[in-house]
Write a protein that holds these residues in place. Structure first.
Motif: not given
Length: 229
Positions: A59-67
């Protein structure tokens, strides 16, 4: 408990607190945020106990990975590991550039370059490991940090890489050498990357396209051959 799960729990508590304060103003039933928060806490607990925090990492990776900058940094970091492993003849068995990619590959939900480290494991099991092999692995582990620092002037990732060096030196009963070994290995990795920049750039491009390990090897080999000629 994994840091990601702790972060999710903290968010849940924050939402519950803010809902209690703002709910009466917006005429929102206190049961709604309470149920939502309880559900988040239950899921975080299940994730920690059953999945070892992998769900939270995804979840955290998907959120942060938008950058796009973060994605570029990850590729930069992992390409450093990959190239230095190739140069030091440590086989690469695979790689993933996000927790979700790793999960889809059937690996623990944590991105990164995976090495064929049977030789290291065998020597550790026997309790006899050569300094040369320790130095090679330490250099590979620090190569991600060295690559980030070389490209961006600083490194945001690498805490787990440093922890690996501390762990292996602790196992060898040499924990006091950890910081010195990290500094030494970082310099060695940076030197290798600086001396093979064309191969590194080609590898970054290949990994951006999610090329296979064999295709990544080919990209490196082609540019090393050009450099040598």
């Amino acid at each position: 408990m994994k840091q990601t799960s702790l972060n999710i729990i903290a968010i849940g508590i924050f939402v519950l607190t803010m809902s209690a304060l703002l709910g009466p103003i917006f005429n929102v039933s206190p049961l709604i945020p309470a149920i939502a928060t309880f559900s988040v806490l239950v899921l975080a607990t299940i994730d920690t106990l059953g999945w070892q925090g992998q769900g939270g990492m995804i979840i955290v990776d998907l959120v942060e990975g938008t950058s796009s900058e973060r994605r570029d940094r990850i590729i930069c970091h992992e390409a450093g590991h990959f190239l230095v492993a190739y140069l030091l003849e440590i086989p690469v068995s695979g790689y993933a550039l996000s927790a979700w990619e790793a999960f889809r590959q059937g690996q623990s939900a944590q991105g990164g370059v995976r090495f064929d480290d049977q030789k290291l494991a065998a020597q550790l099991q026997k309790g006899i490991i050569s300094d040369q092999l320790v130095d090679r692995y330490c250099t590979v582990w620090m190569a991600g940090i060295a690559a980030e620092d070389l490209v961006y002037g600083n490194a945001e990732g690498g805490a787990e890489d440093r922890a690996k060096i501390t762990a292996i030196l602790t196992q060898l009963k040499r924990p006091g050498e950890s910081k010195l070994k990290q500094s030494w290995a970082s310099l060695q990795a940076r030197s290798l990357l600086e001396n093979h920049q064309s191969a590194y750039k080609a590898l970054v491009e290949a990994m951006t396209e999610r090329a296979s390990v064999s295709d990544c090897y080919q990209a490196i080999h082609q540019h090393l051959s050009v450099h040598q000629n």
